[in-house]
Enzyme design. Structure first.
Site, PDB file in Angstrom:
ATOM      1  N   TYR A  72       0.833  -1.207   0.000  1.00  0.00           N
ATOM      2  CA  TYR A  72       0.000   0.000   0.000  1.00  0.00           C
ATOM      3  C   TYR A  72       0.870   1.260   0.000  1.00  0.00           C
ATOM      4  O   TYR A  72       0.532   2.279  -0.600  1.00  0.00           O
ATOM      5  CB  TYR A  72      -0.935   0.008   1.217  1.00  0.00           C
ATOM      6  CG  TYR A  72      -1.957   1.113   1.121  1.00  0.00           C
ATOM      7  CD1 TYR A  72      -3.127   0.923   0.386  1.00  0.00           C
ATOM      8  CD2 TYR A  72      -1.743   2.351   1.722  1.00  0.00           C
ATOM      9  CE1 TYR A  72      -4.055   1.934   0.253  1.00  0.00           C
ATOM     10  CE2 TYR A  72      -2.661   3.375   1.586  1.00  0.00           C
ATOM     11  CZ  TYR A  72      -3.828   3.166   0.856  1.00  0.00           C
ATOM     12  OH  TYR A  72      -4.739   4.180   0.721  1.00  0.00           O
ATOM     13  N   THR A 125     -10.227  17.568 -25.196  1.00  0.00           N
ATOM     14  CA  THR A 125     -11.516  17.466 -24.496  1.00  0.00           C
ATOM     15  C   THR A 125     -11.387  17.399 -22.973  1.00  0.00           C
ATOM     16  O   THR A 125     -11.924  18.245 -22.263  1.00  0.00           O
ATOM     17  CB  THR A 125     -12.278  16.234 -25.017  1.00  0.00           C
ATOM     18  OG1 THR A 125     -11.414  15.106 -24.947  1.00  0.00           O
ATOM     19  CG2 THR A 125     -12.736  16.424 -26.451  1.00  0.00           C
ATOM     20  N   ASP A 215       1.310  18.978 -22.034  1.00  0.00           N
ATOM     21  CA  ASP A 215       0.536  17.748 -22.106  1.00  0.00           C
ATOM     22  C   ASP A 215       1.448  16.812 -22.889  1.00  0.00           C
ATOM     23  O   ASP A 215       1.560  16.899 -24.119  1.00  0.00           O
ATOM     24  CB  ASP A 215      -0.792  17.982 -22.837  1.00  0.00           C
ATOM     25  CG  ASP A 215      -1.591  16.686 -22.967  1.00  0.00           C
ATOM     26  OD1 ASP A 215      -0.979  15.606 -22.834  1.00  0.00           O
ATOM     27  OD2 ASP A 215      -2.796  16.747 -23.214  1.00  0.00           O
ATOM     28  N   LYS A 258      -0.686   6.215 -23.877  1.00  0.00           N
ATOM     29  CA  LYS A 258      -0.250   6.422 -25.268  1.00  0.00           C
ATOM     30  C   LYS A 258       1.249   6.139 -25.365  1.00  0.00           C
ATOM     31  O   LYS A 258       1.657   4.986 -25.466  1.00  0.00           O
ATOM     32  CB  LYS A 258      -0.577   7.847 -25.736  1.00  0.00           C
ATOM     33  CG  LYS A 258      -2.051   8.107 -26.006  1.00  0.00           C
ATOM     34  CD  LYS A 258      -2.848   8.392 -24.786  1.00  0.00           C
ATOM     35  CE  LYS A 258      -4.208   8.959 -25.032  1.00  0.00           C
ATOM     36  NZ  LYS A 258      -4.975   9.075 -23.774  1.00  0.00           N
ATOM     37  N   ARG A 382     -14.096  13.673 -34.271  1.00  0.00           N
ATOM     38  CA  ARG A 382     -13.395  14.770 -33.591  1.00  0.00           C
ATOM     39  C   ARG A 382     -13.832  16.060 -34.274  1.00  0.00           C
ATOM     40  O   ARG A 382     -13.112  16.655 -35.071  1.00  0.00           O
ATOM     41  CB  ARG A 382     -11.870  14.608 -33.676  1.00  0.00           C
ATOM     42  CG  ARG A 382     -11.333  13.380 -32.983  1.00  0.00           C
ATOM     43  CD  ARG A 382     -11.113  13.480 -31.477  1.00  0.00           C
ATOM     44  NE  ARG A 382     -12.283  13.419 -30.638  1.00  0.00           N
ATOM     45  CZ  ARG A 382     -12.234  13.211 -29.316  1.00  0.00           C
ATOM     46  NH1 ARG A 382     -11.080  13.019 -28.702  1.00  0.00           N
ATOM     47  NH2 ARG A 382     -13.326  13.200 -28.594  1.00  0.00           N
ATOM     48  N   PHE A 449     -19.596  13.562 -26.326  1.00  0.00           N
ATOM     49  CA  PHE A 449     -19.280  12.587 -27.385  1.00  0.00           C
ATOM     50  C   PHE A 449     -19.211  11.156 -26.863  1.00  0.00           C
ATOM     51  O   PHE A 449     -19.460  10.209 -27.595  1.00  0.00           O
ATOM     52  CB  PHE A 449     -17.954  12.954 -28.068  1.00  0.00           C
ATOM     53  CG  PHE A 449     -16.806  13.096 -27.113  1.00  0.00           C
ATOM     54  CD1 PHE A 449     -16.546  14.300 -26.491  1.00  0.00           C
ATOM     55  CD2 PHE A 449     -15.998  12.021 -26.821  1.00  0.00           C
ATOM     56  CE1 PHE A 449     -15.498  14.429 -25.594  1.00  0.00           C
ATOM     57  CE2 PHE A 449     -14.943  12.130 -25.931  1.00  0.00           C
ATOM     58  CZ  PHE A 449     -14.699  13.346 -25.304  1.00  0.00           C
TER      59      PHE A 449
HETATM   60  N1  PM9 Z   1      -6.899  10.858 -25.324  1.00  0.00           N
HETATM   61  C1  PM9 Z   1      -7.784   9.760 -27.196  1.00  0.00           C
HETATM   62  O1  PM9 Z   1      -8.439   8.839 -27.681  1.00  0.00           O
HETATM   63  C2  PM9 Z   1      -8.569   9.041 -24.925  1.00  0.00           C
HETATM   64  C3  PM9 Z   1      -9.796   9.694 -24.502  1.00  0.00           C
HETATM   65  S1  PM9 Z   1     -10.813  10.364 -25.747  1.00  0.00           S
HETATM   66  C4  PM9 Z   1     -11.442  11.705 -24.969  1.00  0.00           C
HETATM   67  O2  PM9 Z   1      -7.124  10.551 -27.906  1.00  0.00           O
HETATM   68  C5  PM9 Z   1      -4.411  14.154 -24.678  1.00  0.00           C
HETATM   69  C6  PM9 Z   1      -3.716  14.889 -25.752  1.00  0.00           C
HETATM   70  C7  PM9 Z   1      -5.122  13.015 -24.931  1.00  0.00           C
HETATM   71  C8  PM9 Z   1      -5.814  12.353 -23.862  1.00  0.00           C
HETATM   72  C9  PM9 Z   1      -6.619  11.227 -24.101  1.00  0.00           C
HETATM   73  C10 PM9 Z   1      -5.701  12.883 -22.572  1.00  0.00           C
HETATM   74  C11 PM9 Z   1      -6.392  12.243 -21.412  1.00  0.00           C
HETATM   75  C12 PM9 Z   1      -4.983  14.019 -22.374  1.00  0.00           C
HETATM   76  N2  PM9 Z   1      -4.358  14.635 -23.416  1.00  0.00           N
HETATM   77  O3  PM9 Z   1      -7.404   9.285 -21.442  1.00  0.00           O
HETATM   78  O4  PM9 Z   1      -7.242  10.381 -19.244  1.00  0.00           O
HETATM   79  O5  PM9 Z   1      -5.161  12.557 -26.179  1.00  0.00           O
HETATM   80  O6  PM9 Z   1      -5.402   8.923 -20.009  1.00  0.00           O
HETATM   81  O7  PM9 Z   1      -5.737  11.082 -21.066  1.00  0.00           O
HETATM   82  C13 PM9 Z   1      -7.707   9.910 -25.776  1.00  0.00           C
HETATM   83  P1  PM9 Z   1      -6.507   9.841 -20.399  1.00  0.00           P
END
Ligand code: PM9
Length: 473
Positions: A72, A125, A215, A258, A382, A449
């Site tokens: 933990y 988003t 980001d 990613k 998108r 969406f």
């Molecule tokens: N991106 C994508 O498919 C997954 C969610 S779709 C709303 O592109 C950026 C540039 C992203 C992103 C997620 C996040 C959020 C932040 N910045 O999904 O929370 O492309 O890990 O990251 C998606 P998390």
């Protein structure tokens, strides 16, 4: 003769794919309210919804899972992850989170006050949603070139320094808690930011005592484009380029799903000790102890290993080239796509693909649904649906780019899959006049969406005229 290259890996485990027939896909699509987010994965043939969390892990990552320390507090796996982030990205302090938006939540809560402004190179988003939830207004300061989908420009993700400085003068530096720079820019088409621009933005922000928070979600892809396109970087390794990129920032949010090559995970990182202390306090409220942040020990091991693998020059070259392999087939067939082809996806320009549809008829949503109907390929809207509504007027935001994203998961599909996708898009393009628009029948209040539902506008309730379906099974 140009020598061809192959995947820098061989396949050890496979997952069978199933393809529904046309009538089954039609039923599945209707049940999902014509929203590709709501289609069951089992009903999808090639899943290009997202590159988020859809990565195939390596044998070393699967091995690392077994070494996870599930304590933990003070987990060994946490120190492994912390070391990897420090070594590869160069920040002093790291806070683990369950995914990117967990880090966005912490950052926005700590830095934003009601009435602030957060400039960024095009919105994302979840990022914008957290900024707005905490009382800020997002201001897009990306260069104008980014809004022209067909313009071939090497660094369409760059920030326009004049726009940024104008905003600073208009609202005052004290109203800008940080500049949010995405590397690469997802909604611009996976477009990179040049090293020169990163440096110039950082220098400008230093002058006004404004922090720069990246980001960093697709930062390795950004490093590849710098190596490929920016003078002076052609002989530098991805690892070295990445390290330099991060020196022009004060911290970052990261969706590890990613470029860290994992199915779940993220982090917030920074150099400022006070901010780190506050983040350690806040993370326990939303994510968990600062030594796990919503992740299992095994997830942290896999992410640490993924971070090291992601900076391998051969891996990232193949990754980008595979996306380009798909994109170039579409360009050769005259399909309108965002140019140049970006890092993680090929983006179809739905306004140009379906010029007979008005923006309110949701061309990108309709095209994404049509692609699934045609071949079982799942993509993501998108455009106007993702754009949501203006928080003051309640009107639909109308993003200039109305796109369908064909997002390529990392290390998952072969180029044969890319060929199948290209064939389907080309087939649809030939029948494009038969594709009708959609109207929203259910609209959730935030991030609509994900869960919105739609129906075709055609009087007979069909999305594509019957002729379009006749040539596919
Ligand atoms: N991106 C994508 O498919 C997954 C969610 S779709 C709303 O592109 C950026 C540039 C992203 C992103 C997620 C996040 C959020 C932040 N910045 O999904 O929370 O492309 O890990 O990251 C998606 P998390």
């Amino acid at each position: 003769m140009k020598r061809r290259t192959a995947e820098p890996y061989k396949i050890k485990a496979v997952e069978p794919l199933k393809m529904l027939n046309y009538e089954e896909r039609k039923r599945a699509l209707k049940e999902a309210g014509y929203n590709t987010f709501l289609i069951n994965s089992e009903d999808v043939y090639i899943d290009l919804l997202t590159d988020s969390g859809t990565t195939a892990m390596s044998d070393r990552q699967w091995g690392a899972l077994m070494t996870g320390d599930e304590a933990y507090a003070g987990s060994k796996s946490w120190f492994t992850l912390e070391n990897a982030v420090r070594e590869i990205y160069g920040y002093k302090y790291v806070i683990p989170t369950h995914q990117g938006r967990g880090a966005e939540n912490l950052l926005s809560q700590m830095k934003i006050k009601e009435g602030d402004y957060v400039p960024g190179n095009m919105y994302f988003t979840t990022t914008r949603a957290h900024q707005e939830l905490n009382g800020a207004t997002f201001v897009d300061v990306i260069i104008d070139e980014a809004h022209d989908s067909l313009l071939d420009y090497p660094f369409k993700g760059n920030i326009d320094l004049t726009k940024l400085e104008k905003l600073i003068h208009e609202v005052g530096a004290e109203k800008i808690p940080y500049v949010c720079t995405a590397v690469t820019v997802n909604l611009a088409g996976g477009q990179p930011v040049s090293m020169q621009n990163l440096k110039e933005v950082y220098d400008l922000c230093q002058k006004y005592h404004i922090d720069v928070m990246y980001d960093a979600t697709r930062c390795v892809e950004n490093a590849f484009f710098i190596q490929e396109r920016e003078e002076g970087y052609e002989n530098k390794s991805i690892k070295d380029i990445l390290k330099e990129m991060f020196t022009y920032s004060d911290g970052c949010t990261m969706s590890g799903k990613k470029d860290c090559l994992v199915n779940i995970g993220g982090f917030l990182a920074m150099n400022d000790e006070d901010l780190y202390t506050r983040a350690r306090e806040l993370v326990v409220l939303y994510e968990g102890m600062p030594s796990y942040g919503g992740l299992a020990g095994r997830d942290m091991e896999a992410m640490a290993q993924g971070i090291y693998e992601s900076v391998d020059d051969h891996y990232i070259q193949h990754r980008i080239h595979q996306v380009r392999y798909l994109g170039e087939q579409l360009i050769d067939a005259g399909i309108p796509v965002v140019k140049p082809i970006g890092g993680h996806a090929v983006f179809l320009d739905a306004k140009q693909f379906l010029p007979h549809l008005k923006h309110e008829e949701l061309p990108a949503q309709s095209l994404a649904a049509s692609l699934y109907l045609d071949s079982g390929v799942r993509s993501m809207e998108r455009g106007i649906v993702s754009g949501g509504r203006n928080k003051v007027t309640g009107e639909n935001n109308k993003p200039k780019l109305e796109l369908v994203r064909l997002t390529i998961p990392r290390r998952v599909y072969t180029n044969n899959h890319m060929d199948v996708v290209a064939d389907s898009v080309i087939h649809l393009y030939e029948k494009r006049e038969q594709i009708t628009g959609l109207e929203m029948t259910y609209e959730p209040p935030t991030l609509r969406f994900f869960n919105a539902r739609f129906k075709p506008l055609a009087v007979n309730g069909e999305l594509i005229g019957s002729e379009a379906s006749s040539t596919t099974t």
